[in-house]
Write an enzyme that holds these catalytic residues in place. Structure first.
Site, mmCIF file in Angstrom:
data_model
loop_
_atom_site.group_PDB
_atom_site.id
_atom_site.type_symbol
_atom_site.label_atom_id
_atom_site.label_comp_id
_atom_site.label_asym_id
_atom_site.label_seq_id
_atom_site.Cartn_x
_atom_site.Cartn_y
_atom_site.Cartn_z
ATOM 1 N N GLU A 1 -15.789 7.165 6.228
ATOM 2 C CA GLU A 1 -15.047 6.540 7.324
ATOM 3 C C GLU A 1 -14.961 7.530 8.465
ATOM 4 O O GLU A 1 -15.485 8.642 8.365
ATOM 5 C CB GLU A 1 -13.651 6.121 6.843
ATOM 6 C CG GLU A 1 -12.846 7.268 6.254
ATOM 7 C CD GLU A 1 -11.568 6.827 5.571
ATOM 8 O OE1 GLU A 1 -11.265 5.625 5.588
ATOM 9 O OE2 GLU A 1 -10.868 7.679 5.015
ATOM 10 N N LYS B 1 -2.408 7.246 1.175
ATOM 11 C CA LYS B 1 -2.145 7.520 2.598
ATOM 12 C C LYS B 1 -1.023 8.555 2.666
ATOM 13 O O LYS B 1 0.152 8.233 2.868
ATOM 14 C CB LYS B 1 -1.782 6.232 3.334
ATOM 15 C CG LYS B 1 -1.970 6.313 4.851
ATOM 16 C CD LYS B 1 -1.878 4.939 5.469
ATOM 17 C CE LYS B 1 -1.971 4.996 6.992
ATOM 18 N NZ LYS B 1 -3.289 5.410 7.482
ATOM 19 N N ARG C 1 0.828 -1.204 0.000
ATOM 20 C CA ARG C 1 0.000 0.000 0.000
ATOM 21 C C ARG C 1 0.863 1.254 0.000
ATOM 22 O O ARG C 1 0.541 2.257 -0.666
ATOM 23 C CB ARG C 1 -0.958 -0.004 1.194
ATOM 24 C CG ARG C 1 -1.981 1.132 1.147
ATOM 25 C CD ARG C 1 -3.027 1.004 2.234
ATOM 26 N NE ARG C 1 -2.474 1.178 3.573
ATOM 27 C CZ ARG C 1 -3.197 1.156 4.689
ATOM 28 N NH1 ARG C 1 -4.507 0.956 4.626
ATOM 29 N NH2 ARG C 1 -2.635 1.324 5.872
#
Length: 286
Positions: A184, A151, A52
């Site tokens: 989220e 991220k 990721r």
């Protein structure tokens, strides 16, 4: 024992771990990171986290100056040097840079930082009694502006929502996407249970594809719990039987109230408790 922090192949004490004030990561939030848990001296799903990380870096055209295998070895060595059996890893890659200006292609010295430390995200009582949530007015980043799947070090979107939650007396806040759907929370993915079915927003709802989220979905499917990744609204949370959050730092934590309304009976539910137990067993196995 003094803390040992990795920066570009060397180890420094906490007091001496430094990078340039001209670094793009500091000046512009230009970089990517991963947060990973250490269980029994090993990093949980390290490979998935690093994949990721590399995907986030590729999305912002940031070249990580080492291979995944080399990064794996560096992370493991950092854990070993800090003698941590239980803890947390913050792995950061910044663009680097030694001058002012937005141009990322003038930065030729990306910085790799690995911090290993202990962490306690939420007090233990919240795992027993559950969290209260409030819906933030700040929405999740529009995917056409900055993809929530990256991220990145630019976490101001989440921080603004976190401030709203804290000022409302809640330590966590729910974030909606640009469609008004559930995305989220400020640092965790969200699940609800209704009539025994486990539901969570899909990846295209403007969420980060959480490593713990994926692990919980796998556990639920193995336990013959029906899982649906579908768009959700606040109404779905209001009328749910159960709700819980997942994240590397948070693990699995129940949520029992949203915007002053009890979720279910206002207590952590049986599916939440079962998946929490299964997750704890999983980290022991892996």
């Amino acid at each position: 024992m003094p803390q040992s922090i990795y920066i570009n192949g060397e180890y420094f004490s906490r007091e001496n771990a430094k990078i340039s004030v001209y670094d793009h990561g500091l000046l512009y939030g230009d970089g990517v990171f991963e947060g990973m848990r250490i269980y029994h001296g090993k990093v949980f799903r390290l490979r998935e986290h690093l994949i990721r990380l590399w995907e986030s870096a590729r999305a912002i055209a940031l070249e990580i100056p080492m291979s995944i295998d080399e990064m794996t070895a560096a992370v493991k060595e950092t854990v070993k040097r800090n003698e941590l059996e239980e803890g947390y890893i913050r792995l950061v890659v910044t663009r680097g840079g030694n001058q002012l200006g937005l141009d990322p292609f003038r930065c030729e010295d990306p910085q790799v930082i690995i911090i290993a430390d202990k962490i306690s995200l939420y007090p233990e009582q919240y795992y027993t009694d559950g969290l209260d949530l409030v819906t933030a007015a700040t929405i999740r980043n529009h995917p056409a502006a900055l993809s929530p799947r990256i991220k990145s070090l630019n976490y101001l979107n989440n921080i603004m929502a976190k401030i709203e939650g804290l000022r409302a007396g809640c330590i966590e806040a729910l974030m909606l996407n640009h469609k008004g759907e559930v995305a989220e929370c400020t640092g965790d993915n969200i699940f609800v249970v209704k009539d025994g079915v486990l539901m969570t927003p899909p990846i295209d709802a403007g969420i980060l594809e959480g490593i713990t989220r994926n692990a919980v979905i796998e556990l639920a499917e193995k336990a013959d719990i029906v899982v649906r990744q579908i768009p959700l609204t606040r109404h779905d949370i209001f009328v749910a039987d159960e709700c819980f959050l997942t994240g590397s730092a948070a693990e699995v934590i129940p949520a029992v109230k949203l915007d002053g309304r009890h979720i279910g009976d206002g207590k952590p539910g049986p599916v939440t408790q079962r998946l929490n137990a299964l997750f704890k067993d999983l980290v022991k196995e892996e």
